[in-house]
Design a protein around this motif. Structure first.
Motif, PDB file in Angstrom:
ATOM      1  N   ASP A  60      32.667  41.417  34.403  1.00  0.00           N
ATOM      2  CA  ASP A  60      32.877  42.246  36.085  1.00  0.00           C
ATOM      3  C   ASP A  60      34.224  41.000  36.589  1.00  0.00           C
ATOM      4  O   ASP A  60      34.011  39.764  36.036  1.00  0.00           O
ATOM      5  CB  ASP A  60      31.462  42.120  37.177  1.00  0.00           C
ATOM      6  CG  ASP A  60      30.239  42.647  36.173  1.00  0.00           C
ATOM      7  OD1 ASP A  60      30.668  43.631  35.361  1.00  0.00           O
ATOM      8  OD2 ASP A  60      29.329  42.237  36.337  1.00  0.00           O
ATOM      9  N   ARG A  61      34.336  41.797  37.676  1.00  0.00           N
ATOM     10  CA  ARG A  61      35.394  40.760  38.262  1.00  0.00           C
ATOM     11  C   ARG A  61      35.258  41.046  39.510  1.00  0.00           C
ATOM     12  O   ARG A  61      35.368  42.260  39.964  1.00  0.00           O
ATOM     13  CB  ARG A  61      37.211  41.607  38.447  1.00  0.00           C
ATOM     14  CG  ARG A  61      38.217  40.617  39.088  1.00  0.00           C
ATOM     15  CD  ARG A  61      39.571  41.373  38.472  1.00  0.00           C
ATOM     16  NE  ARG A  61      39.904  41.562  37.608  1.00  0.00           N
ATOM     17  CZ  ARG A  61      40.559  42.451  36.932  1.00  0.00           C
ATOM     18  NH1 ARG A  61      40.180  43.362  37.124  1.00  0.00           N
ATOM     19  NH2 ARG A  61      40.461  41.930  35.305  1.00  0.00           N
ATOM     20  N   GLY A  62      35.022  39.732  40.533  1.00  0.00           N
ATOM     21  CA  GLY A  62      34.596  39.902  41.626  1.00  0.00           C
ATOM     22  C   GLY A  62      35.761  40.177  42.165  1.00  0.00           C
ATOM     23  O   GLY A  62      37.085  40.035  42.843  1.00  0.00           O
ATOM     24  N   THR A  63      35.051  40.972  43.929  1.00  0.00           N
ATOM     25  CA  THR A  63      36.029  40.841  45.061  1.00  0.00           C
ATOM     26  C   THR A  63      37.358  39.793  45.375  1.00  0.00           C
ATOM     27  O   THR A  63      38.350  39.673  46.096  1.00  0.00           O
ATOM     28  CB  THR A  63      35.703  41.547  46.149  1.00  0.00           C
ATOM     29  OG1 THR A  63      35.079  40.389  46.419  1.00  0.00           O
ATOM     30  CG2 THR A  63      34.860  42.697  45.687  1.00  0.00           C
ATOM     31  N   ASP A  64      36.526  38.247  45.032  1.00  0.00           N
ATOM     32  CA  ASP A  64      37.969  37.922  45.046  1.00  0.00           C
ATOM     33  C   ASP A  64      38.104  36.839  43.855  1.00  0.00           C
ATOM     34  O   ASP A  64      39.253  35.960  43.605  1.00  0.00           O
ATOM     35  CB  ASP A  64      36.310  36.161  45.376  1.00  0.00           C
ATOM     36  CG  ASP A  64      35.867  35.667  44.362  1.00  0.00           C
ATOM     37  OD1 ASP A  64      35.426  36.222  43.105  1.00  0.00           O
ATOM     38  OD2 ASP A  64      34.890  34.728  44.812  1.00  0.00           O
ATOM     39  N   GLY A  65      38.321  37.906  42.775  1.00  0.00           N
ATOM     40  CA  GLY A  65      39.232  37.636  41.575  1.00  0.00           C
ATOM     41  C   GLY A  65      38.465  36.959  41.039  1.00  0.00           C
ATOM     42  O   GLY A  65      38.962  36.567  39.169  1.00  0.00           O
ATOM     43  N   THR A  66      37.351  36.051  40.954  1.00  0.00           N
ATOM     44  CA  THR A  66      36.297  35.620  40.136  1.00  0.00           C
ATOM     45  C   THR A  66      36.178  36.708  39.240  1.00  0.00           C
ATOM     46  O   THR A  66      35.718  37.511  38.799  1.00  0.00           O
ATOM     47  CB  THR A  66      35.040  34.616  40.922  1.00  0.00           C
ATOM     48  OG1 THR A  66      34.517  35.615  41.099  1.00  0.00           O
ATOM     49  CG2 THR A  66      35.703  33.575  41.360  1.00  0.00           C
ATOM     50  N   GLU A  67      35.835  35.820  37.662  1.00  0.00           N
ATOM     51  CA  GLU A  67      35.771  36.681  36.717  1.00  0.00           C
ATOM     52  C   GLU A  67      33.904  35.805  35.594  1.00  0.00           C
ATOM     53  O   GLU A  67      34.234  35.072  35.678  1.00  0.00           O
ATOM     54  CB  GLU A  67      36.490  37.160  35.380  1.00  0.00           C
ATOM     55  CG  GLU A  67      37.674  37.627  36.236  1.00  0.00           C
ATOM     56  CD  GLU A  67      38.485  37.747  34.626  1.00  0.00           C
ATOM     57  OE1 GLU A  67      38.513  37.770  33.826  1.00  0.00           O
ATOM     58  OE2 GLU A  67      40.030  38.438  35.445  1.00  0.00           O
ATOM     59  N   CYS A  68      33.503  36.715  35.331  1.00  0.00           N
ATOM     60  CA  CYS A  68      32.031  36.944  34.956  1.00  0.00           C
ATOM     61  C   CYS A  68      31.807  38.128  33.504  1.00  0.00           C
ATOM     62  O   CYS A  68      31.992  38.786  33.919  1.00  0.00           O
ATOM     63  CB  CYS A  68      30.753  37.461  36.217  1.00  0.00           C
ATOM     64  SG  CYS A  68      28.585  37.347  35.019  1.00  0.00           S
ATOM     65  N   ARG A  69      32.038  36.665  32.391  1.00  0.00           N
ATOM     66  CA  ARG A  69      31.769  37.183  31.044  1.00  0.00           C
ATOM     67  C   ARG A  69      30.899  37.255  30.613  1.00  0.00           C
ATOM     68  O   ARG A  69      29.899  36.278  30.322  1.00  0.00           O
ATOM     69  CB  ARG A  69      33.105  36.685  30.943  1.00  0.00           C
ATOM     70  CG  ARG A  69      34.349  36.648  30.702  1.00  0.00           C
ATOM     71  CD  ARG A  69      35.187  36.506  29.790  1.00  0.00           C
ATOM     72  NE  ARG A  69      36.241  36.080  30.090  1.00  0.00           N
ATOM     73  CZ  ARG A  69      37.351  37.173  30.333  1.00  0.00           C
ATOM     74  NH1 ARG A  69      37.055  38.122  29.062  1.00  0.00           N
ATOM     75  NH2 ARG A  69      39.010  37.958  30.701  1.00  0.00           N
TER      76      ARG A  69
END
Length: 159
Positions: A60-69
């Motif tokens: 998932d890519r968050g609205t702030d650009g962070t990613e959660c693999r």
């Protein structure tokens, strides 16, 4: 006699779509049916990405650009099957040790030209260690894999 708890969850659906479309929607459009509330990040999800290759990731890519693999693609055999890890542990946090993750296999079987059986098996749940039953219960609940497959059916059957 000892009762052994099931360490796998299985769900089967039939969709009105040719096998190629059924596979493509599941892999290329995973974010279109993944519930946005299924989010391990502290910000809303902007996109869910399924990298269509062995060694790829689901993240998932968050609205702030962070990613959660949260998954790794283990097998990719279009249009017949895909296998990915489930790197989310019993506390609903990312599990970084691959030996403590389960796996999801999704098989696509053509029933005729425009109907495909989709068989999902989420297995080896006991690899998550203590509390693995909560993972099983969560993914098998109405808002787990059944919800994903319900939303997937709606997307794949769109004209």
């Amino acid at each position: 006699m000892t009762q052994v708890a099931a360490t796998a969850v299985r769900h089967t659906i039939v969709v009105r779509a040719p096998i190629e479309r059924a596979f493509r929607v599941f892999t290329e459009d995973f974010g279109s049916f993944k519930p946005p509330e299924h989010n391990l990040m502290s910000v809303p999800i902007e996109a869910t990405i399924f990298e269509p290759r062995v060694g790829g990731a689901l993240y998932d890519r968050g609205t702030d650009g962070t990613e959660c693999r949260w998954a790794r693609v283990l097998a990719y055999d279009p249009p017949n099957r895909v296998v990915f890890s489930w790197d989310i542990g019993p506390t609903w946090q990312i599990e970084s040790d691959p030996a403590r993750t389960s796996e999801v296999e999704v098989r696509f079987i053509a029933e005729d030209g425009d109907r495909t059986r989709v068989e999902l098996e989420h297995r080896n749940l006991d690899r998550h260690g203590d509390g693995w039953e909560s993972v099983r219960d969560g993914i098998d609940a109405a808002d787990g894999w059944p919800l994903y497959l319900q939303r997937y059916t709606a997307v794949v059957e769109q004209a």
